[in-house]
Design a protein around this motif. Sequence first.
Motif, mmCIF file in Angstrom:
data_model
loop_
_atom_site.group_PDB
_atom_site.id
_atom_site.type_symbol
_atom_site.label_atom_id
_atom_site.label_comp_id
_atom_site.label_asym_id
_atom_site.label_seq_id
_atom_site.Cartn_x
_atom_site.Cartn_y
_atom_site.Cartn_z
ATOM 1 N N ALA A 192 2.866 3.779 6.665
ATOM 2 C CA ALA A 192 2.317 2.526 6.116
ATOM 3 C C ALA A 192 3.132 1.311 6.521
ATOM 4 O O ALA A 192 2.776 0.187 6.165
ATOM 5 C CB ALA A 192 2.248 2.619 4.593
ATOM 6 N N SER A 193 4.239 1.504 7.263
ATOM 7 C CA SER A 193 5.029 0.337 7.678
ATOM 8 C C SER A 193 4.189 -0.541 8.589
ATOM 9 O O SER A 193 3.470 -0.036 9.459
ATOM 10 C CB SER A 193 6.280 0.779 8.451
ATOM 11 N N GLY A 194 4.297 -1.842 8.369
ATOM 12 C CA GLY A 194 3.540 -2.742 9.234
ATOM 13 C C GLY A 194 3.937 -4.183 8.994
ATOM 14 O O GLY A 194 4.387 -4.544 7.895
ATOM 15 N N ILE A 197 -6.200 -6.544 1.279
ATOM 16 C CA ILE A 197 -5.527 -5.919 0.135
ATOM 17 C C ILE A 197 -4.482 -6.914 -0.382
ATOM 18 O O ILE A 197 -3.798 -7.573 0.420
ATOM 19 C CB ILE A 197 -4.822 -4.596 0.543
ATOM 20 N N THR A 255 -1.326 -7.822 -1.183
ATOM 21 C CA THR A 255 0.073 -7.398 -0.981
ATOM 22 C C THR A 255 0.864 -8.590 -0.443
ATOM 23 O O THR A 255 0.299 -9.652 -0.172
ATOM 24 C CB THR A 255 0.176 -6.263 0.059
ATOM 25 N N TYR A 274 -1.402 -8.501 16.897
ATOM 26 C CA TYR A 274 -1.635 -7.690 15.690
ATOM 27 C C TYR A 274 -2.876 -6.834 15.932
ATOM 28 O O TYR A 274 -2.864 -5.620 15.685
ATOM 29 C CB TYR A 274 -1.809 -8.581 14.454
ATOM 30 N N MET A 319 1.797 -9.030 2.446
ATOM 31 C CA MET A 319 1.267 -9.407 3.757
ATOM 32 C C MET A 319 0.170 -10.471 3.675
ATOM 33 O O MET A 319 0.028 -11.289 4.569
ATOM 34 C CB MET A 319 0.723 -8.161 4.472
ATOM 35 N N THR A 320 -0.593 -10.453 2.603
ATOM 36 C CA THR A 320 -1.720 -11.395 2.497
ATOM 37 C C THR A 320 -1.405 -12.592 1.598
ATOM 38 O O THR A 320 -2.267 -13.453 1.408
ATOM 39 C CB THR A 320 -2.977 -10.666 1.955
ATOM 40 N N LYS A 331 -3.033 -2.536 16.242
ATOM 41 C CA LYS A 331 -3.879 -1.681 15.402
ATOM 42 C C LYS A 331 -4.924 -0.940 16.241
ATOM 43 O O LYS A 331 -5.256 0.212 15.948
ATOM 44 C CB LYS A 331 -4.539 -2.523 14.298
ATOM 45 N N HIS A 376 15.726 2.940 6.452
ATOM 46 C CA HIS A 376 15.456 3.062 7.898
ATOM 47 C C HIS A 376 14.627 1.873 8.369
ATOM 48 O O HIS A 376 13.716 1.430 7.678
ATOM 49 C CB HIS A 376 14.697 4.373 8.144
ATOM 50 N N ASP A 377 14.982 1.373 9.558
ATOM 51 C CA ASP A 377 14.179 0.344 10.225
ATOM 52 C C ASP A 377 13.385 1.062 11.318
ATOM 53 O O ASP A 377 13.979 1.647 12.233
ATOM 54 C CB ASP A 377 15.120 -0.707 10.835
ATOM 55 N N ILE A 426 0.826 -1.209 0.000
ATOM 56 C CA ILE A 426 0.000 0.000 0.000
ATOM 57 C C ILE A 426 0.864 1.265 0.000
ATOM 58 O O ILE A 426 0.627 2.198 -0.781
ATOM 59 C CB ILE A 426 -0.953 -0.005 1.229
HETATM 60 N N1 LIG Z 1 -2.620 -6.195 3.060
HETATM 61 C C1 LIG Z 1 -3.719 -6.148 3.808
HETATM 62 O O1 LIG Z 1 -4.705 -6.871 3.572
HETATM 63 C C2 LIG Z 1 -3.804 -5.185 4.956
HETATM 64 C C3 LIG Z 1 -5.025 -5.110 5.639
HETATM 65 C C4 LIG Z 1 -5.137 -4.221 6.703
HETATM 66 C C5 LIG Z 1 -4.080 -3.418 7.054
HETATM 67 N N2 LIG Z 1 -2.897 -3.517 6.388
HETATM 68 C C6 LIG Z 1 -1.800 -2.653 6.820
HETATM 69 O O2 LIG Z 1 -1.287 -1.936 5.735
HETATM 70 C C7 LIG Z 1 0.084 -1.584 5.992
HETATM 71 C C8 LIG Z 1 0.924 -1.899 4.772
HETATM 72 O O3 LIG Z 1 0.943 -3.314 4.600
HETATM 73 P P1 LIG Z 1 0.950 -4.001 3.161
HETATM 74 O O4 LIG Z 1 -0.237 -4.870 3.077
HETATM 75 O O5 LIG Z 1 1.189 -2.975 2.118
HETATM 76 O O6 LIG Z 1 2.192 -4.982 3.363
HETATM 77 P P2 LIG Z 1 3.646 -5.091 2.697
HETATM 78 O O7 LIG Z 1 3.545 -5.130 1.212
HETATM 79 O O8 LIG Z 1 4.281 -6.228 3.408
HETATM 80 O O9 LIG Z 1 4.362 -3.712 3.097
HETATM 81 C C9 LIG Z 1 4.839 -3.484 4.364
HETATM 82 C C10 LIG Z 1 5.724 -2.256 4.336
HETATM 83 O O10 LIG Z 1 6.173 -2.031 5.690
HETATM 84 C C11 LIG Z 1 7.575 -1.875 5.668
HETATM 85 N N3 LIG Z 1 8.165 -2.342 6.919
HETATM 86 C C12 LIG Z 1 7.988 -3.533 7.535
HETATM 87 N N4 LIG Z 1 8.789 -3.613 8.619
HETATM 88 C C13 LIG Z 1 9.487 -2.441 8.669
HETATM 89 C C14 LIG Z 1 10.491 -1.926 9.522
HETATM 90 N N5 LIG Z 1 10.935 -2.640 10.572
HETATM 91 N N6 LIG Z 1 10.983 -0.702 9.275
HETATM 92 C C15 LIG Z 1 10.541 0.029 8.212
HETATM 93 N N7 LIG Z 1 9.581 -0.398 7.379
HETATM 94 C C16 LIG Z 1 9.076 -1.625 7.589
HETATM 95 C C17 LIG Z 1 8.058 -2.724 4.489
HETATM 96 O O11 LIG Z 1 9.319 -2.235 4.061
HETATM 97 P P3 LIG Z 1 10.734 -3.001 4.284
HETATM 98 O O12 LIG Z 1 10.454 -4.453 4.463
HETATM 99 O O13 LIG Z 1 11.505 -2.666 3.049
HETATM 100 O O14 LIG Z 1 11.311 -2.341 5.495
HETATM 101 C C18 LIG Z 1 6.965 -2.442 3.469
HETATM 102 O O15 LIG Z 1 7.260 -1.258 2.775
HETATM 103 C C19 LIG Z 1 0.481 -2.360 7.258
HETATM 104 O O16 LIG Z 1 0.429 -1.514 8.379
HETATM 105 C C20 LIG Z 1 -0.607 -3.414 7.383
HETATM 106 O O17 LIG Z 1 -0.810 -3.805 8.721
HETATM 107 C C21 LIG Z 1 -2.736 -4.380 5.333
#
Ligand SMILES: NC(=O)c1ccc[n+]([C@@H]2O[C@H](COP(=O)([O-])OP(=O)(O)OC[C@H]3O[C@@H](n4cnc5c(N)ncnc54)[C@H](OP(=O)(O)O)[C@@H]3O)[C@@H](O)[C@H]2O)c1
Length: 245
Positions: free
Chosen positions: A86-88, A184, A186, A151, A188-189, A155, A58-59, A14
Motif C-alpha cells: 500500500a506504500s505510495g 479515499i 487520506t 503518477y 494523500m487527498t 500505476k 523501512h523506506d 488505506i
Molecule cells: N487516497 C486516495 O484517494 C487514493 C486513490 C487511489 C490510489 N491510492 C493509493 O493508495 C495507496 C495508499 O495511499 P493513501 O491514500 O493511504 O495515502 P497515505 O495516507 O499518504 O499513505 C501512504 C503510505 O505509504 C507509505 N510510504 C510512502 N512513501 C514510502 C516510502 N518511501 N517507503 C515506505 N513507505 C512509504 C507511508 O508511510 P511512511 O510515510 O511512514 O513511510 C504511508 O503508510 C497509494 O499507493 C496511493 O497511490 C490512494
Amino acid sequence: MSKKIIVVGASSGIGAEIAKEHLKKGNNVVLIARRKEELEKRIQECENPSGKSHILVHDVIETHQAAMLFSKSVELLGGLDEIYFASGIMEKIEINEFDTIKDLKMIQVNLCGAIAWINPASEFFSKQGNGKIIGISSIAGDRGRVGNPVYNTSKAALNTYLEALRNRLSRKGILVLTVKPGFIDTAMTQGLKGLFWLISANTAAKIIISATDSGKEDIYVPARWWLVGFVIRNIPSFIFKKLNV
Ligand SMILES: NC(=O)c1ccc[n+]([C@@H]2O[C@H](COP(=O)([O-])OP(=O)(O)OC[C@H]3O[C@@H](n4cnc5c(N)ncnc54)[C@H](OP(=O)(O)O)[C@@H]3O)[C@@H](O)[C@H]2O)c1
C-alpha cells in the motif's frame, strides 16, 4: 485460525486501516513503513487487538533491503498468507512542470518498491502453493492524463506487473488482486479540490479485505468507479487530449 499478514505502507491511510482490521480480527501482522511512531500509534488505536503485531521500519526506495526484510517478516510471523503493498506517493505537479526528481521518486516508491516486495512474495508463495498478493494501484493508471503524467505511469505499470504475475501465479493457486481506488479520504487527498464519492480509508480497507477473502482479482474501490474507468479508457484519443481530466 489466525492469518499471517504483511502490510507495506501501514503507517497511514488505506494500508494502516487494512493492518488494523486484520489485527482486530485476530490475525498476526507485520506493519512496515518509514515512520515508526505512526506505526506504533496505529497499533495502539486497535485497543487490545487479538492478533500479534510486529513493526519494521523501512523506506521502500531502499529496494536492496526488501528481500531480506521480507524473509525477516516471514520469520517473525512463522509463515505468510497475505501481503498487501500500500506504500505510495503522489507528488504535487503543476500543469507546466516537468520535474524529473519528483517523477522518478514516484516510480521508485509506487513501482520499484512494489516489485522489490512482491517478487520475493511470489517466489515464496510459488513454493508454498498458496498465498495472496494485493497491490494498491489506482484508477489513475487507467489512462495518461494531463495532471500528473508519472503518477499515472507508475500505476499503469503496476497494473501491468500485477496482471502478468496473476497470469503466472494463478495456475499455482495464488491470488493476485489489483486494487484501483477512486478518491479515499487520506493524507494523500488532503487539500485536493473537486473530490467526489469520497469514502473513508476504513471503508476502503474493509472492501479490499472482503475482495481478498472472496478471491477477486481486479476491483475498483468503491465499485462505482468501474464505470468511470470504463468511460475514461474508451474515450477516443482525439477527444481525450482536449479534456482537462
Ligand atoms: N487516497 C486516495 O484517494 C487514493 C486513490 C487511489 C490510489 N491510492 C493509493 O493508495 C495507496 C495508499 O495511499 P493513501 O491514500 O493511504 O495515502 P497515505 O495516507 O499518504 O499513505 C501512504 C503510505 O505509504 C507509505 N510510504 C510512502 N512513501 C514510502 C516510502 N518511501 N517507503 C515506505 N513507505 C512509504 C507511508 O508511510 P511512511 O510515510 O511512514 O513511510 C504511508 O503508510 C497509494 O499507493 C496511493 O497511490 C490512494
